[in-house]
Design a protein around this motif. Structure first.
Motif, PDB file in Angstrom:
ATOM      1  N   MET A  33       0.845  -1.155   0.000  1.00 16.35           N
ATOM      2  CA  MET A  33       0.000   0.000   0.000  1.00 16.35           C
ATOM      3  C   MET A  33       0.898   1.227   0.000  1.00 16.35           C
ATOM      4  N   TYR A  34       0.454   2.254  -0.686  1.00 18.58           N
ATOM      5  CA  TYR A  34       1.239   3.478  -0.790  1.00 18.58           C
ATOM      6  C   TYR A  34       0.479   4.640  -0.178  1.00 18.58           C
ATOM      7  N   SER A  35       1.218   5.586   0.382  1.00 21.75           N
ATOM      8  CA  SER A  35       0.589   6.781   0.944  1.00 21.75           C
ATOM      9  C   SER A  35       0.249   7.747  -0.178  1.00 21.75           C
ATOM     10  N   LYS A  36      -0.616   8.730   0.111  1.00 22.66           N
ATOM     11  CA  LYS A  36      -1.049   9.716  -0.876  1.00 22.66           C
ATOM     12  C   LYS A  36      -0.129  10.925  -0.938  1.00 22.66           C
ATOM     13  N   PHE A  37       0.853  11.021  -0.086  1.00 30.38           N
ATOM     14  CA  PHE A  37       1.657  12.220   0.008  1.00 30.38           C
ATOM     15  C   PHE A  37       2.934  12.117  -0.814  1.00 30.38           C
ATOM     16  N   VAL A  61       6.027  12.048   0.010  1.00 32.23           N
ATOM     17  CA  VAL A  61       6.975  11.058   0.492  1.00 32.23           C
ATOM     18  C   VAL A  61       6.360   9.683   0.250  1.00 32.23           C
ATOM     19  N   VAL A  62       7.096   8.817  -0.415  1.00 31.54           N
ATOM     20  CA  VAL A  62       6.561   7.487  -0.697  1.00 31.54           C
ATOM     21  C   VAL A  62       6.739   6.614   0.533  1.00 31.54           C
ATOM     22  N   ILE A  63       5.630   6.077   0.996  1.00 37.23           N
ATOM     23  CA  ILE A  63       5.632   5.208   2.170  1.00 37.23           C
ATOM     24  C   ILE A  63       4.917   3.931   1.789  1.00 37.23           C
ATOM     25  N   LEU A  64       5.485   2.817   2.167  1.00 34.16           N
ATOM     26  CA  LEU A  64       4.963   1.513   1.800  1.00 34.16           C
ATOM     27  C   LEU A  64       4.624   0.733   3.064  1.00 34.16           C
ATOM     28  N   TYR A 122       7.466   1.398   5.770  1.00 34.29           N
ATOM     29  CA  TYR A 122       8.809   1.810   5.352  1.00 34.29           C
ATOM     30  C   TYR A 122       8.750   3.055   4.479  1.00 34.29           C
ATOM     31  N   GLU A 123       9.798   3.888   4.591  1.00 26.12           N
ATOM     32  CA  GLU A 123       9.999   4.985   3.657  1.00 26.12           C
ATOM     33  C   GLU A 123      10.693   4.427   2.425  1.00 26.12           C
ATOM     34  N   VAL A 124      10.322   4.930   1.264  1.00 27.12           N
ATOM     35  CA  VAL A 124      10.935   4.488   0.018  1.00 27.12           C
ATOM     36  C   VAL A 124      11.623   5.697  -0.602  1.00 27.12           C
ATOM     37  N   PRO A 125      12.811   5.632  -1.118  1.00 29.58           N
ATOM     38  CA  PRO A 125      13.633   4.454  -1.361  1.00 29.58           C
ATOM     39  C   PRO A 125      14.626   4.146  -0.252  1.00 29.58           C
ATOM     40  N   SER A 126      14.601   4.918   0.855  1.00 22.98           N
ATOM     41  CA  SER A 126      15.621   4.714   1.888  1.00 22.98           C
ATOM     42  C   SER A 126      15.496   3.363   2.585  1.00 22.98           C
ATOM     43  N   GLY A 127      14.273   2.814   2.654  1.00 23.22           N
ATOM     44  CA  GLY A 127      14.072   1.551   3.342  1.00 23.22           C
ATOM     45  C   GLY A 127      13.990   1.692   4.842  1.00 23.22           C
ATOM     46  N   LYS A 128      13.970   2.938   5.333  1.00 33.02           N
ATOM     47  CA  LYS A 128      13.891   3.182   6.780  1.00 33.02           C
ATOM     48  C   LYS A 128      12.511   2.765   7.282  1.00 33.02           C
TER      49      LYS A 128
END
Length: 132
Positions: free
Chosen positions: A1-5, A7-10, A22-28
């Motif tokens: 699932m992806y966030s609407k903002f 910043v890409v968040i999975l 997780y934050e994408v692409p950092s993987g944090k």
């Protein structure tokens, strides 16, 4: 699932029935629940979470519901389960043991919405060993 903002968040669901973000692409990995609770998701394909508690029947086991997909409008949720049922729910459905408003019997595991809540697509796979 992806966030609407921006910043890409999975968000992923693990085999041990845990949700991880997780934050994408950092993987944090995000672990602050207050931050996670404020995320507005652009898509929803998880069978886990407070928003989908109602998809689980009273006697369901964890592995019984295999897949879920929220419509593009965010008002409907379709699920597939081990019993071959395709079920339609209002989304979110946070109340336990909600009665679904629609059900079909098919052997399939993947569903998606096509052009909003008007058309639901699924793929049926015939397995020779099932003698269908």
């Amino acid at each position: 699932m992806y966030s609407k903002f921006s910043v890409v968040i999975l968000k992923v669901s693990t085999g041990s029935y845990k949700r991880q973000v997780y934050e994408v692409p950092s993987g944090k990995q995000l672990v602050d629940q207050a931050v996670i609770d404020r995320i507005t998701w652009a898509t929803w394909t998880s069978v886990l979470g407070d928003e989908v508690i109602g998809i689980w029947s009273r006697h369901a086991e964890k592995a019984d519901v295999n897949c879920a997909c929220v419509s593009h409008s965010g008002i409907n949720l379709v699920t597939g389960d081990d019993f071959g049922m395709v079920k339609l729910f209002d989304f979110p459905c946070p109340e336990k043991f909600v009665r679904n408003c629609f059900g079909l019997h098919h052997y399939n595991k993947k569903y998606c919405w096509y052009y909003g809540p008007a058309l639901l697509l699924w793929k049926m796979e015939i397995f020779p060993s099932l003698n269908l």
